[in-house]
Design a protein around this motif. Structure first.
Motif, mmCIF file in Angstrom:
data_model
loop_
_atom_site.group_PDB
_atom_site.id
_atom_site.type_symbol
_atom_site.label_atom_id
_atom_site.label_comp_id
_atom_site.label_asym_id
_atom_site.label_seq_id
_atom_site.Cartn_x
_atom_site.Cartn_y
_atom_site.Cartn_z
ATOM 1 N N GLN A 2 -1.870 88.374 -70.423
ATOM 2 C CA GLN A 2 -1.183 87.279 -70.812
ATOM 3 C C GLN A 2 -0.954 86.384 -68.717
ATOM 4 O O GLN A 2 -0.648 87.055 -67.853
ATOM 5 N N ARG A 4 -0.469 82.559 -67.730
ATOM 6 C CA ARG A 4 -0.548 81.138 -67.636
ATOM 7 C C ARG A 4 -0.306 79.869 -66.379
ATOM 8 O O ARG A 4 0.075 80.944 -65.173
ATOM 9 N N THR A 6 -0.640 75.757 -64.347
ATOM 10 C CA THR A 6 -0.334 74.493 -65.137
ATOM 11 C C THR A 6 -0.802 73.991 -63.529
ATOM 12 O O THR A 6 -0.955 74.497 -62.576
ATOM 13 N N THR A 92 -7.581 69.118 -76.496
ATOM 14 C CA THR A 92 -7.574 70.537 -76.559
ATOM 15 C C THR A 92 -9.041 71.452 -76.273
ATOM 16 O O THR A 92 -9.243 70.831 -77.103
ATOM 17 N N GLY A 108 -8.701 81.823 -74.194
ATOM 18 C CA GLY A 108 -7.953 80.751 -74.278
ATOM 19 C C GLY A 108 -7.848 79.577 -74.428
ATOM 20 O O GLY A 108 -8.818 79.620 -75.220
ATOM 21 N N ASP A 122 -3.129 72.542 -69.105
ATOM 22 C CA ASP A 122 -2.165 73.368 -68.977
ATOM 23 C C ASP A 122 -3.034 74.443 -69.615
ATOM 24 O O ASP A 122 -4.473 74.621 -70.468
ATOM 25 N N ILE A 123 -3.285 76.323 -68.573
ATOM 26 C CA ILE A 123 -4.151 76.914 -68.861
ATOM 27 C C ILE A 123 -3.469 78.248 -69.700
ATOM 28 O O ILE A 123 -2.518 78.583 -69.069
ATOM 29 N N GLU A 124 -3.776 78.458 -70.720
ATOM 30 C CA GLU A 124 -2.814 80.094 -70.722
ATOM 31 C C GLU A 124 -4.434 80.993 -72.003
ATOM 32 O O GLU A 124 -5.854 80.536 -72.316
ATOM 33 N N LYS A 126 -5.590 85.164 -72.442
ATOM 34 C CA LYS A 126 -5.426 86.514 -72.792
ATOM 35 C C LYS A 126 -6.346 87.098 -72.224
ATOM 36 O O LYS A 126 -7.947 87.168 -72.243
ATOM 37 N N GLU A 147 -6.061 83.771 -60.713
ATOM 38 C CA GLU A 147 -5.072 82.453 -60.883
ATOM 39 C C GLU A 147 -5.214 81.367 -60.170
ATOM 40 O O GLU A 147 -5.591 80.742 -59.215
#
Length: 163
Positions: A2, A4, A6, A92, A108, A122-124, A126, A147
């Protein structure tokens, strides 16, 4: 694995959305990050979805162990589906990045949310690399480099928003 992150943008959600779905901006952003052979296709679907298909070649500096499994230059295929939203509401995006010729992908969600006078992104994601024994190491490498890349892209986006 994962990931995440911001970021904050100095523009409202509608301004940021308009920029991050502009093919010419995306070409400039990816070129600034070192990508080559960039193409961006934009489609407005009947249900209000904005779909982007982005192709580019990227060169990465790989550690020794990774060179046995991944070429330093790879073709990426990225698809983004931005859902419709009312003006001033969060936006979104569901996205997928495939590395051509490597058993890996990133799935993601990006959310753009009003945040004071700006926008919070916000980025999530996998990250999945399906190579036995070293897949986990390659996933960590992708997250760490991702990142940094996303932070650089956010800085580029803020410069563009500032004019």
């Amino acid at each position: 694995m994962q990931m995440r992150v911001t970021h904050h943008f100095n523009g409202d959600v509608d301004q940021v959305f308009a920029l991050v779905t502009d093919p010419k901006f995306l070409e400039r952003k990816f070129a600034a990050g070192g990508a080559k052979d960039i193409s961006v296709d934009l489609e407005q679907l009947a249900d209000g979805t904005t779909r982007l298909t982005i192709r580019r070649h990227v060169t990465v500096d790989l550690p020794g162990f990774a060179k046995k499994f991944i070429q330093p230059t790879n073709a990426l295929l990225q698809t983004e589906n931005w859902e419709p939203a009312a003006e001033g509401e969060p936006r979104t995006c569901r996205y997928r990045v495939d590395v051509q010729g490597v058993p890996s992908h990133i799935d993601g969600v990006v959310t753009l949310t009003p945040d004071g006078t700006g926008t919070r992104q916000d980025i999530e994601a996998k990250v999945k690399v399906s190579i036995p024994i070293v897949g986990g190491k390659l996933e960590k490498l992708a997250v760490d480099s991702g990142e940094k890349l996303l932070a650089d892209e956010a800085a580029f986006t803020n410069k563009e928003l500032a004019g």
